[in-house]
Design a protein around this motif. Structure first.
Motif, PDB file in Angstrom:
ATOM      1  N   PRO A   1       4.229  17.220  -3.297  1.00 20.26           N
ATOM      2  CA  PRO A   1       5.339  17.681  -2.451  1.00 20.26           C
ATOM      3  C   PRO A   1       6.540  16.741  -2.565  1.00 20.26           C
ATOM      4  O   PRO A   1       6.374  15.551  -2.830  1.00 20.26           O
ATOM      5  N   ARG A   2       7.689  17.279  -2.324  1.00 22.75           N
ATOM      6  CA  ARG A   2       8.890  16.450  -2.385  1.00 22.75           C
ATOM      7  C   ARG A   2       8.798  15.319  -1.375  1.00 22.75           C
ATOM      8  O   ARG A   2       8.274  15.494  -0.286  1.00 22.75           O
ATOM      9  N   GLY A   3       9.310  14.182  -1.774  1.00 24.44           N
ATOM     10  CA  GLY A   3       9.334  13.038  -0.863  1.00 24.44           C
ATOM     11  C   GLY A   3       8.074  12.188  -0.916  1.00 24.44           C
ATOM     12  O   GLY A   3       8.026  11.112  -0.351  1.00 24.44           O
ATOM     13  N   SER A   4       7.058  12.689  -1.612  1.00 22.10           N
ATOM     14  CA  SER A   4       5.834  11.879  -1.693  1.00 22.10           C
ATOM     15  C   SER A   4       5.578  11.485  -3.139  1.00 22.10           C
ATOM     16  O   SER A   4       6.082  12.099  -4.068  1.00 22.10           O
ATOM     17  N   ALA A   5       4.784  10.450  -3.310  1.00 24.10           N
ATOM     18  CA  ALA A   5       4.460   9.980  -4.654  1.00 24.10           C
ATOM     19  C   ALA A   5       3.014   9.507  -4.650  1.00 24.10           C
ATOM     20  O   ALA A   5       2.415   9.322  -3.590  1.00 24.10           O
ATOM     21  N   ALA A   6       2.453   9.334  -5.850  1.00 22.10           N
ATOM     22  CA  ALA A   6       1.069   8.866  -5.953  1.00 22.10           C
ATOM     23  C   ALA A   6       0.961   7.882  -7.107  1.00 22.10           C
ATOM     24  O   ALA A   6       1.632   8.042  -8.127  1.00 22.10           O
ATOM     25  N   ALA A   7       0.115   6.850  -6.911  1.00 21.14           N
ATOM     26  CA  ALA A   7      -0.140   5.891  -7.985  1.00 21.14           C
ATOM     27  C   ALA A   7      -1.538   5.329  -7.790  1.00 21.14           C
ATOM     28  O   ALA A   7      -2.120   5.465  -6.712  1.00 21.14           O
ATOM     29  N   TYR A   8      -2.065   4.731  -8.841  1.00 18.59           N
ATOM     30  CA  TYR A   8      -3.470   4.320  -8.792  1.00 18.59           C
ATOM     31  C   TYR A   8      -3.673   3.012  -8.037  1.00 18.59           C
ATOM     32  O   TYR A   8      -2.835   2.110  -8.053  1.00 18.59           O
ATOM     33  N   TYR A   9      -4.837   2.956  -7.437  1.00 18.07           N
ATOM     34  CA  TYR A   9      -5.385   1.750  -6.825  1.00 18.07           C
ATOM     35  C   TYR A   9      -6.319   1.140  -7.863  1.00 18.07           C
ATOM     36  O   TYR A   9      -6.905   1.911  -8.607  1.00 18.07           O
ATOM     37  N   PRO A  10      -6.485  -0.168  -8.053  1.00 20.14           N
ATOM     38  CA  PRO A  10      -5.966  -1.254  -7.224  1.00 20.14           C
ATOM     39  C   PRO A  10      -4.634  -1.845  -7.692  1.00 20.14           C
ATOM     40  O   PRO A  10      -4.163  -2.810  -7.095  1.00 20.14           O
ATOM     41  N   GLU A  11      -4.011  -1.273  -8.733  1.00 22.34           N
ATOM     42  CA  GLU A  11      -2.776  -1.863  -9.260  1.00 22.34           C
ATOM     43  C   GLU A  11      -1.683  -1.909  -8.198  1.00 22.34           C
ATOM     44  O   GLU A  11      -0.748  -2.710  -8.290  1.00 22.34           O
ATOM     45  N   THR A  12      -1.773  -1.000  -7.194  1.00 21.83           N
ATOM     46  CA  THR A  12      -0.709  -0.888  -6.198  1.00 21.83           C
ATOM     47  C   THR A  12      -1.053  -1.567  -4.870  1.00 21.83           C
ATOM     48  O   THR A  12      -0.250  -1.493  -3.931  1.00 21.83           O
ATOM     49  N   ASN A  13      -2.240  -2.209  -4.777  1.00 25.57           N
ATOM     50  CA  ASN A  13      -2.599  -2.827  -3.488  1.00 25.57           C
ATOM     51  C   ASN A  13      -1.632  -3.922  -3.079  1.00 25.57           C
ATOM     52  O   ASN A  13      -1.494  -4.236  -1.905  1.00 25.57           O
ATOM     53  N   VAL A  14      -0.936  -4.479  -4.062  1.00 30.82           N
ATOM     54  CA  VAL A  14       0.056  -5.509  -3.799  1.00 30.82           C
ATOM     55  C   VAL A  14       1.161  -4.987  -2.864  1.00 30.82           C
ATOM     56  O   VAL A  14       1.825  -5.757  -2.172  1.00 30.82           O
ATOM     57  N   LEU A  15       1.319  -3.652  -2.813  1.00 31.61           N
ATOM     58  CA  LEU A  15       2.404  -3.061  -2.027  1.00 31.61           C
ATOM     59  C   LEU A  15       2.059  -2.841  -0.559  1.00 31.61           C
ATOM     60  O   LEU A  15       2.938  -2.570   0.260  1.00 31.61           O
ATOM     61  N   VAL A  16       0.768  -2.907  -0.224  1.00 32.35           N
ATOM     62  CA  VAL A  16       0.324  -2.546   1.137  1.00 32.35           C
ATOM     63  C   VAL A  16       0.302  -3.808   1.999  1.00 32.35           C
ATOM     64  O   VAL A  16      -0.490  -4.717   1.739  1.00 32.35           O
ATOM     65  N   SER A  17       1.151  -3.864   3.027  1.00 36.00           N
ATOM     66  CA  SER A  17       1.195  -5.102   3.811  1.00 36.00           C
ATOM     67  C   SER A  17      -0.033  -5.201   4.710  1.00 36.00           C
ATOM     68  O   SER A  17      -0.638  -4.187   5.068  1.00 36.00           O
ATOM     69  N   LEU A  18      -0.392  -6.417   5.075  1.00 33.35           N
ATOM     70  CA  LEU A  18      -1.555  -6.630   5.944  1.00 33.35           C
ATOM     71  C   LEU A  18      -1.365  -5.978   7.305  1.00 33.35           C
ATOM     72  O   LEU A  18      -2.323  -5.601   7.965  1.00 33.35           O
ATOM     73  N   GLY A  19      -0.090  -5.848   7.711  1.00 34.10           N
ATOM     74  CA  GLY A  19       0.190  -5.272   9.030  1.00 34.10           C
ATOM     75  C   GLY A  19       0.144  -3.753   9.031  1.00 34.10           C
ATOM     76  O   GLY A  19       0.203  -3.128  10.084  1.00 34.10           O
ATOM     77  N   SER A  20       0.017  -3.138   7.861  1.00 31.71           N
ATOM     78  CA  SER A  20       0.051  -1.676   7.798  1.00 31.71           C
ATOM     79  C   SER A  20      -1.373  -1.136   7.926  1.00 31.71           C
ATOM     80  O   SER A  20      -2.073  -0.933   6.941  1.00 31.71           O
ATOM     81  N   VAL A  21      -1.785  -0.953   9.165  1.00 31.66           N
ATOM     82  CA  VAL A  21      -3.172  -0.530   9.421  1.00 31.66           C
ATOM     83  C   VAL A  21      -3.202   0.635  10.409  1.00 31.66           C
ATOM     84  O   VAL A  21      -2.253   0.851  11.158  1.00 31.66           O
ATOM     85  N   ALA A  22      -4.310   1.337  10.402  1.00 29.20           N
ATOM     86  CA  ALA A  22      -4.484   2.458  11.338  1.00 29.20           C
ATOM     87  C   ALA A  22      -4.652   1.932  12.751  1.00 29.20           C
ATOM     88  O   ALA A  22      -5.299   0.903  12.969  1.00 29.20           O
ATOM     89  N   GLU A  23      -4.078   2.689  13.702  1.00 33.26           N
ATOM     90  CA  GLU A  23      -4.237   2.329  15.124  1.00 33.26           C
ATOM     91  C   GLU A  23      -5.716   2.343  15.469  1.00 33.26           C
ATOM     92  O   GLU A  23      -6.438   3.231  15.047  1.00 33.26           O
ATOM     93  N   THR A  24      -6.120   1.414  16.240  1.00 39.75           N
ATOM     94  CA  THR A  24      -7.493   1.179  16.758  1.00 39.75           C
ATOM     95  C   THR A  24      -8.552   0.872  15.695  1.00 39.75           C
ATOM     96  O   THR A  24      -9.347  -0.018  15.874  1.00 39.75           O
ATOM     97  N   SER A  25      -8.580   1.569  14.561  1.00 38.25           N
ATOM     98  CA  SER A  25      -9.652   1.285  13.596  1.00 38.25           C
ATOM     99  C   SER A  25      -9.313   0.088  12.702  1.00 38.25           C
ATOM    100  O   SER A  25     -10.204  -0.462  12.046  1.00 38.25           O
TER     101      SER A  25
END
Ligand code: MGD
Ligand code: MGD
Ligand code: SF4
Ligand code: MO
Length: 765
Positions: free
Chosen positions: A722-746
């Motif tokens: 869909p427009r506005g979204s993109a996809a790329a493979y893990y684990p090459e992209t894990n560098v982009l995910v900040s430690l603070g970006s987590v699901a609420e409660t879990s």
């Protein structure tokens, strides 16, 4: 991470768009090709013919269950299962000479694929402070070293014990017991990054964190939703269950931003129809949803169901069930009635008519199952999204009846069993009481650290010893740069592993590699030949017998490693006969039978062909929540705002990898070959961004902490997302995910919700 130039490249990048169908003859051919590149025809035959058979080897791939004994094919495995098992059975070896030749700094520059391709680890190795190389160490000295470090900590909570879901029940129980006897609940696991959100949402609403669906339910459902899941690649035999459902007239709704091959057509390689025919069309409705919009979709469907009930009272909702077995209906209903269907349409990107057509399908169906995986759990609002799906199921009494239910499809073959065995930083008091009763020591009661919590604690020098039992923590975790820094701050890092991976190259001051036998291998102990047990995604517990000669005579089993480590660390401190664990795993199972609910008579019942199924309270009409009823909930949540010129990125698996371990650079079903450093983007977004196919870009994320994170040198591939979204493979992209970006409660990392921009790399920069 610096990469060594071009060692990875298998050819030029080509991209031909997604395939229309999954499996069939090419799948079998690809599986054999990979297997034979790893090992001999004889070992390939031995592993494949024993795979998923009664008294055979449990597939080390995903957690999809096996059909009942008597209903299994001679080849009861999929293409990817065959690859996973032969990746483990490989004839290649990593020896002491290998480590003498390759300094750790050099290994750190190698790709994940290259590291895995070196083969099986063969003897215990240590990297001492200041040294550039791993060198051999005896098992006794290795255990002594870990024991000394653990005993010298100021508090047991300065250690953390990570587990990945390939570990058997027996080894997991031993590890949990050891950690708690040592004095900590710091038991982070891969489940913290996988289905933690499902566990939280289900626990709150229906009182159990596990799914309620069995293969028998799949045989009786009228309508099956497959949401946020790519079964053609990640749970291929689920397609056989979906195919069977289709052939008897059930309907299927797939909800996914990507037109995944397995969701369209399936050619079953085990049936003549699948080999030569056009295959079976899987999805009757394919909802190409925007990333993170599933909560809106299910709220829209729930509103339409309430409206249908208003129009024909007494015909839509299961009033008797709602009254007798649930609470919170009125608040939920008021909330959902206020939902605006135009907003749902905008948020999801789906037409109102598409959504209505699915609601009509729901109204025609008496028995409904919803399956889901990482497309739902890895968002910030994952928990409310899954709670909304529970609302959807509750409305028409689709829980606890044959042919209905909630089906979180688990990843690793024993990830669910590890949890059952006590691998969780928050095990309930009843479990700890039972441990106390059985073993006569007082386990710590305060909660421990999960995966993200462990990284923070290592960065703060609060955790100083990290022990990883299976898995590849440094690549699985978010924020690769921060996680690497965290591990390097440790006094000691220990990895119990079968194969070389990046976690061995990111070392604490001292680092140990403790190599282990895999489940494909024979496990001969003083008490005779041993087997282990696992629990699949549908709570079936069964045995797994190794068949191959171990990769090296110096390997120990996981149970032996963990029980010896416990003995070396704790001595006589707790009254546990650790030595007996290793001799006869039946002794561990006897302990389990007295500690873990549902495991009474374990040794006896596991001897039955196919094992046994753990009871699920929901299927017995019991909702063990605080109110004793299933809980309707009021849910809010949406994907993050994406500024102009940015995209929302999901990180996912290719067809040719096992989690952090890429096997090749190809993703056959998505038509992408020759390179994994690609980012899939809608053509109109590419034009709007002034990019064309094959352009090289850096993918840059901006997190809440204001810091930029960069994954360098990706190629853009036009793709029907869909427009506005993109996809790329893990684990090459894990560098982009900040430690603070987590699901609420879990607290699960939001790997499928990363706001990024694509920065063109111009020649010469
Ligand atoms: N061959 C193979 N098999 C595996 C694994 C493997 O690495 N390789 N890993 C195992 C493990 S541990 C796990 S957890 C499972 C993972 O199994 P999956 O969850 O299928 O794995 P992913 O590749 O993460 O794919 C996520 C899917 O969700 C979709 N998706 C992403 N975001 C959204 C969203 O917001 N909404 C919806 N509706 N869909 C979305 C993606 O397009 C993709 O199809 O597979 C297991 N099996
Ligand atoms: N960006 C992003 N990150 C993700 C995800 C995502 O979708 N996107 N998915 C997350 C999910 S769902 C998961 S489950 C985690 C996976 O995280 P992990 O489970 O930590 O990673 P794996 O890649 O499965 O681990 C592979 C390693 O396990 C070891 N191993 C394999 N078999 C055995 C065995 O039998 N015994 C022992 N002792 N070792 C063994 C081998 O050394 C191998 O190198 O990653 C998470 N990370
Ligand atoms: S579906 Fe999963 S468990 Fe079954 S053979 Fe394939 S990878 Fe193995
Ligand atoms: Mo997973």
């Amino acid at each position: 991470m610096r990469r060594r130039p071009d060692e990875d490249r298998e050819g030029e990048l080509t991209s031909t768009g997604p395939k229309e169908w999954a499996a069939g003859v090419p799948a079998v051919a690809h599986a054999l090709e990979y297997s034979l590149s790893q090992t001999s025809p004889k070992r390939t035959a031995l592993t494949l013919l024993n795979m998923n058979q009664v008294d055979g080897i449990d597939c080390p791939g995903c957690a999809w269950p096996d059909p009942a004994p008597g209903h299994r094919h001679a080849n009861e495995y999929c293409e990817n299962g065959a690859k996973h098992i032969n990746d483990e059975a490989t004839s290649r070896r990593v020896t002491a000479e290998f480590f003498a030749e390759h300094p750790v700094s050099e290994l750190g520059e190698r790709s994940d694929k290259w590291l895995n391709q070196q083969g099986r680890l063969t003897e215990p190795m240590v990297k001492r402070p200041g040294s550039e190389h791993y060198e051999p160490i005896s098992w006794t000295d290795a255990f002594g070293l870990v024991a000394e470090e653990l005993r010298s900590l100021d508090s047991p909570d300065e250690a953390a014990f990570y587990t990945s879901g390939r570990v058997s029940n027996e080894a997991a129980f031993t590890l949990g017991l050891f950690a708690r006897a040592f004095g900590t609940n710091n038991l982070p696991d891969c489940s913290n990054m996988c289905h933690e959100s499902s566990g939280f949402a289900l626990h709150e609403t229906i009182g159990t964190g596990k799914g309620t669906v069995s293969l028998l339910d799949m045989e009786h459902a009228d309508l099956i939703f497959v949401v946020g899941q790519n079964p053609g690649t990640n749970h291929p035999r689920q397609l056989s269950a979906l195919e069977a459902a289709k052939l008897r007239g059930a309907r299927i709704v797939a909800v996914n931003p990507l037109p995944e091959a397995g969701l369209r057509r399936f050619k079953n390689p085990q049936k003549p129809r699948g080999v030569i025919g056009a295959g079976v069309e899987i999805a009757d409705h394919f909802l190409q949803i925007r990333l993170g919009a599933d909560i809106a979709l299910f709220q829209g469907l729930n509103k339409l169901l309430l409206e249908a009930e208003d129009a024909a009272p007494g015909t839509v909702l299961d009033r008797a069930f709602i009254e007798s077995s649930t609470s919170g209906f009125d608040d939920f209903a008021a909330h959902v009635r206020a939902v605006d269907l135009d907003d749902v349409s905008t948020l999801t990107g789906l037409g109102r008519e598409e959504i209505r057509a699915v609601a009509d399908e729901v109204l025609r169906s008496d028995r409904i199952i919803v399956c889901w995986a990482m497309g739902l759990t890895q968002h910030r609002h994952a928990v409310p999204t899954i709670r909304e799906i529970v609302n959807f199921l509750l409305l028409r009494g689709n829980l606890g009846r044959l042919g209905t239910g909630a089906c979180p499809v688990r990843g690793h073959s024993n990830v669910q069993g590890d949890r059952t065995m006590g691998i969780w930083e928050q095990m309930p008091d009843e479990f700890l009481d039972a441990l106390q009763q059985e073993f006569g020591f007082d386990p710590p009661r305060h909660h421990g650290l999960d995966a993200v919590g462990t990284i923070h604690a290592m960065l703060e020098d609060e955790v100083k010893v990290f022990v990883g039992v299976a898995g590849n923590f440094v690549r699985a975790a978010p924020d690769s740069t921060a996680t690497e820094k965290a591990l390097r701050r440790c006094r000691l890092t220990v990895q119990v592993s079968t194969k070389l991976n990046r976690s061995h190259t990111v070392c604490g001051e001292t680092a140990l590699i403790l190599p282990t036998r895999s489940r494909t291998e024979r496990d001969l102990q003083d008490g005779g030949e041993q087997f282990v047990t696992v629990e699949d995604s549908m709570s079936d517990v069964h045995s797994s017998y190794g068949r191959l000669t171990p990769a090296s005579p110096l390997l120990l089993s996981e149970v032996a490693i963990l029980s010896r480590l416990a003995r070396a660390t704790l001595g006589e401190r707790v009254p546990v006969d650790w030595a007996s664990f290793e001799t006869d795993y039946g002794i561990i199972r006897d302990h389990i039978s007295r500690v873990v609910p549902g495991f009474h008579d374990f040794n006896h019942r596991i001897a039955e062909p196919g094992g046994f199924t753990l009871p699920n309270p929901v299927n017995e009409g019991v909702f063990p929540t605080s109110t004793g009823t299933a809980q309707f909930s009021v849910n809010e949540g949406s994907p993050p705002d994406v500024p102009e010129g940015h995209l929302l990125l999901q990180t996912l698996r290719s067809h040719d990898q096992w989690n952090t371990v890429p096997y090749t650079d190809n993703d056959r079903y998505r038509g992408i070959h020759g390179d994994r450093r690609v980012v899939m983007v809608h053509t109109d977004d590419l034009s709007a961004l002034g990019l064309t196919e094959g352009d090289r870009v850096d993918v840059v994320s901006i997190a809440d902490d204001g810091q930029e994170r960069r994954a360098e040198g990706f190629r853009v591939v036009p793709y029907p997302t869909p427009r506005g979204s993109a996809a790329a493979y893990y684990p090459e992209t894990n560098v982009l995910v900040s430690l603070g970006s987590v699901a609420e409660t879990s607290n699960q990392p939001a790997y499928k919700s990363v706001v990024v921009r694509l920065e063109p790399v111009t020649a010469g920069t």
